[in-house]
Design a protein around this motif. Sequence first.
Motif, mmCIF file in Angstrom:
data_model
loop_
_atom_site.group_PDB
_atom_site.id
_atom_site.type_symbol
_atom_site.label_atom_id
_atom_site.label_comp_id
_atom_site.label_asym_id
_atom_site.label_seq_id
_atom_site.Cartn_x
_atom_site.Cartn_y
_atom_site.Cartn_z
ATOM 1 N N THR A 22 0.845 -1.206 0.000
ATOM 2 C CA THR A 22 0.000 0.000 0.000
ATOM 3 C C THR A 22 0.874 1.248 0.000
ATOM 4 O OG1 THR A 22 -1.865 -1.066 1.120
ATOM 5 C CG2 THR A 22 -1.697 1.316 1.315
ATOM 6 N N ASP A 23 1.898 1.257 0.834
ATOM 7 C CA ASP A 23 2.794 2.414 0.894
ATOM 8 C C ASP A 23 3.516 2.630 -0.440
ATOM 9 O OD1 ASP A 23 2.079 2.894 3.514
ATOM 10 O OD2 ASP A 23 3.834 1.879 4.374
ATOM 11 N N ARG A 24 3.954 1.535 -1.063
ATOM 12 C CA ARG A 24 4.621 1.655 -2.360
ATOM 13 C C ARG A 24 3.665 2.214 -3.409
ATOM 14 N NH1 ARG A 24 6.733 -3.470 -0.787
ATOM 15 N NH2 ARG A 24 5.272 -4.550 -2.175
ATOM 16 N N TRP A 25 2.427 1.736 -3.382
ATOM 17 C CA TRP A 25 1.441 2.217 -4.358
ATOM 18 C C TRP A 25 1.158 3.699 -4.147
ATOM 19 C CZ3 TRP A 25 -3.288 4.571 -4.422
ATOM 20 C CH2 TRP A 25 -3.950 4.604 -5.657
ATOM 21 N N ARG A 26 1.004 4.118 -2.899
ATOM 22 C CA ARG A 26 0.739 5.535 -2.631
ATOM 23 C C ARG A 26 1.887 6.412 -3.123
ATOM 24 N NH1 ARG A 26 -1.820 3.982 2.753
ATOM 25 N NH2 ARG A 26 -4.044 4.336 2.434
#
Length: 367
Positions: free
Chosen positions: A212-216
């Motif tokens: 999720t952090d990478r996608w954001r």
Amino acid sequence: MGETPQIDDATIEDLRARLRATRWPDAPAGAGWSLGADVDELRPLIEYWADGFDFEAHRAALAALPSRRLTVDGIGIHVLHARAGGSDALPVLLAHGWPDSGWRYRKVLPMLVDAGFDVVVPDMPGYGFSEAPPQPIDARAVAGMWAELMTDLGYERFAVAGGDIGTHVARYLALDHPERVVAVHRTDGGLAWPGLDASTLSAEEQEFVAATDRWRTAEGAYAMLHRTKPQTAAVGLNDSPAGLAAWIVEKLRSWSDCDGDLWSVYTRDEVLALLTEYWATGTIGSAMRMYHANAAIPPEQSARRVEVPSGFSLFPGDLVEAPRAWLERTTNLVSYRMMPRGGHFAPFEQPALYADELTSFLESFRR
């Protein structure tokens, strides 16, 4: 405004003139989609929108929809409502997200009616042909509105399904109105919420938080803009149809299961129907403002567990895949299925597959 959505001739002629006068930006050689919208691919679509798209056919298609207009909490709501008939017809409300509208479910609506469901597809306030709310409205408030809408339509008990922002609307319907929602089906488990203590999670769930952090970081700039400065972007997007197309088409391409070829999944006319409706209604600003409202929902709401029976059909082209352990932690999981194809807009990308999935999941919840 009557029940059939209207797009008048003056709006179409103004749109065509603006499209023909598009002032295109430069682009580095070979950039493609790596910096956002590919101007070389977007230009033919804009030219076709101006001089090839059949606006009359689109208006006829809108007129053929089972449209209704109701007032909910003082806001005019456009809703598609089709009844299957029969005493065992299960009502199901379908909740859309951004950057779409009830458009997401138009292909599956007749399939679900044929399968024995009464189908309700409302445009959220500030989306599609629904009125914009006077102030930004969040997903939980929309869930409350949809509970009232279902009462107005004569349904005390119903199922709900959703994706994207619609996954949160469906979740809050199940959380805040569990006595009315018989089951909830979603095409995604949302994203891990900011500030989550990952130390209490399994390794699989911790990877979900990291993903999720990478996608954001890689893809979430649009959402941050929507949350913080939506009116800045709205000025340009509401004035330039080419800019509007770039903003939305880039997301359709990035979030669909199309391997970089948008037209392998959609036709130009299907995409331009959505863009034309955003343009004619002037709703890009009000749609983006919902992100600002959703960001203000108290964090403790994210941790509430859904006890209503929950099913997930996860499509490989979607944003971030929530693992089964996460869904078991956050919902009363009774069905979990990985799909062979499809993406973020699964009901439109793979309508037959989606309709079969939803029908199979809801079969045991009929009266």
